[in-house]
Design an enzyme around this catalytic site. Structure first.
Site, PDB file in Angstrom:
ATOM      1  CG  ASP A   1      16.205  10.963 -59.263  1.00 22.67           C
ATOM      2  OD1 ASP A   1      15.025  11.150 -59.592  1.00 22.67           O
ATOM      3  OD2 ASP A   1      16.560  10.712 -58.092  1.00 22.67           O
TER       4      ASP A   1
ATOM      5  CG  ASN B   1      12.850  18.263 -49.419  1.00 29.20           C
ATOM      6  OD1 ASN B   1      13.370  19.375 -49.474  1.00 29.20           O
ATOM      7  ND2 ASN B   1      12.255  17.711 -50.456  1.00 29.20           N
TER       8      ASN B   1
ATOM      9  CG  HIS C   1       9.804  21.058 -47.876  1.00 27.49           C
ATOM     10  ND1 HIS C   1       9.776  20.076 -48.825  1.00 27.49           N
ATOM     11  CD2 HIS C   1       9.132  20.572 -46.801  1.00 27.49           C
ATOM     12  CE1 HIS C   1       9.105  19.027 -48.370  1.00 27.49           C
ATOM     13  NE2 HIS C   1       8.700  19.301 -47.132  1.00 27.49           N
TER      14      HIS C   1
ATOM     15  CG  ASP D   1      11.957  24.505 -52.573  1.00 30.84           C
ATOM     16  OD1 ASP D   1      11.769  23.330 -52.953  1.00 30.84           O
ATOM     17  OD2 ASP D   1      11.062  25.216 -52.085  1.00 30.84           O
TER      18      ASP D   1
ATOM     19  CD  GLU E   1      13.432  13.440 -56.201  1.00 34.26           C
ATOM     20  OE1 GLU E   1      13.425  12.263 -55.807  1.00 34.26           O
ATOM     21  OE2 GLU E   1      12.456  14.215 -56.072  1.00 34.26           O
TER      22      GLU E   1
END
Length: 387
Positions: free
Chosen positions: A255, A263, A268, A272, A298
């Site tokens: 994680d 973000n 974003h 990504d 994530e």
């Protein structure tokens, strides 16, 4: 019922033309499949060539002998080019038509043009060569589980053999007068065999195309669109298959730490990019037989078959350390961290996926509660954790 040679020739024309139309109709439904278009055009050309051969004696010999065989050999060359395109290689149209051009050049030599055995030997050799090349291209094609692949290889090889066996027959078997050739039972047999091979090969090629489309759809349904890893459904299924094998299985839950802040701060697109970067980095550091997937957001997961908790923890620590060292020149303050929870089964232990996931998730939660950026291994007992 006994079919005469003219009827078989007509049947060859009709069947070859219909197969060509079938290929083109299939291509019209999927314009991205270029091989279907190439095979369709090849069979249409083959139908025209067969029609010219049917008219032998009714049209000038340069058409029924020269042009007809040149078109037929070009059609076989195009089929080979279509197979190359199907296997992801560049189709070679120049080589595809080279057989027909070689035939036309040979026909300019009077001694060759006047010799029926020589003409049969050359045409059969070239046609058989293209069929053999098709079989070779399919044999060394993409590593895909296509059930029809071996059927196509066998059919193409047999078709090549059918052509090549005509070469010694033409050379060593006494030939009959040209006027009586249509009466030969061998002509009828070859025509009938050609029709059967045309239909069978067309069926197998279309089947291979359909199998690939279905395989790609299935892979798309099981693949995370952003990272290219297995999605949650595919990962769960593969892990359940590993657990059923009886060997120890280690599950690693990753994680990314503070991912929401990434973000919110950088957008974003950068977030990504971080997910993609992690997937590539982890994939490079994990063993080749590891199953790596994205569970969502994530969170990533990995299973290692035949791996104990200690070895899995060392692998997880290697990934964690590598991720912590990632830096991006465009964003000097950006740092990526990852917390890892590890759970493993014992040899001979029967564990359901949900139980193993629950233990790994508890270990991951413990890693985050302890400050993130660390690896925590779940104790074999589901009620205790070891850091």
């Amino acid at each position: 019922m006994r079919l005469d040679t003219p009827t078989l020739f007509l049947m060859t024309v009709v069947v070859t033309f219909m197969v060509g139309v079938l290929f083109l109709l299939s291509w019209s439904q999927d314009r991205t499949s270029r091989p279907l278009a190439i095979w369709g055009i090849a069979h249409i050309i083959g139908a025209v060539a067969s029609a010219l051969l049917c008219l032998r004696g009714s049209i000038p010999n340069p058409l029924s002998i020269g042009a007809a065989n040149a078109l037929m050999l070009a059609a076989y060359g195009l089929i080979w080019s279509g197979v190359r395109a199907f296997e992801g290689r560049a189709p070679s149209y120049r080589l595809a038509v080279s057989g027909g051009l070689l035939w036309l050049l040979a026909c300019l030599v009077p001694q060759f043009y006047a010799s029926l055995p020589a003409r049969i030997a050359l045409a059969s050799s070239i046609a058989g060569l293209f069929c053999a090349l098709c079989a070779r291209e399919i044999l060394r094609g993409r590593p895909e589980p296509l059930a029809s692949r071996w059927s196509a290889i066998i059919l193409m090889s047999l078709y090549a053999g059918l052509y090549w066996i005509r070469v010694p027959l033409a050379v060593f078997v006494p030939s009959m007068p040209a006027a009586r050739i249509p009466e030969s039972p061998w002509i009828a047999i070859l025509c009938f065999a050609g029709v059967l091979f045309t239909v069978a090969i067309a069926f197998v090629l279309i089947a291979m195309t359909k199998e690939r489309a279905e395989l790609q759809q299935r892979l798309a349904a099981e693949t995370d669109s952003l990272t290219g890893l297995a999605n949650r459904r595919a990962f769960v299924r593969r892990t359940q298959r590993q657990l059923a094998g009886g060997q120890p299985v280690a599950l690693l839950l990753f994680d990314l730490d503070h991912f929401k802040a990434v973000n919110d701060t950088y957008g974003h697109a950068v977030g990504d990019g971080a997910l993609v970067a992690f997937s590539h980095l982890a994939g490079a550091l994990l063993p080749p037989d590891a199953v790596l997937g994205r569970l969502g957001g994530e969170e990533f997961a990995c299973t290692l078959s035949g791996c104990g908790a200690g070895e899995a923890a060392r692998i997880a620590e290697r990934v964690r350390h590598a991720v912590a060292g990632v830096s991006v020149a465009a964003y000097p303050r950006l740092r990526i961290g990852v917390s890892v929870g590890v759970a493993a089964t014992s040899p001979g232990e029967t564990t359901a996926f949900d139980d193993l996931m629950r233990r790994a998730d508890a270990a991951l939660y413990a890693a985050k509660r302890a400050g993130r950026g660390r690896v925590v291994v779940a104790d074999p007992s589901p009620h205790r954790l070891a850091a």
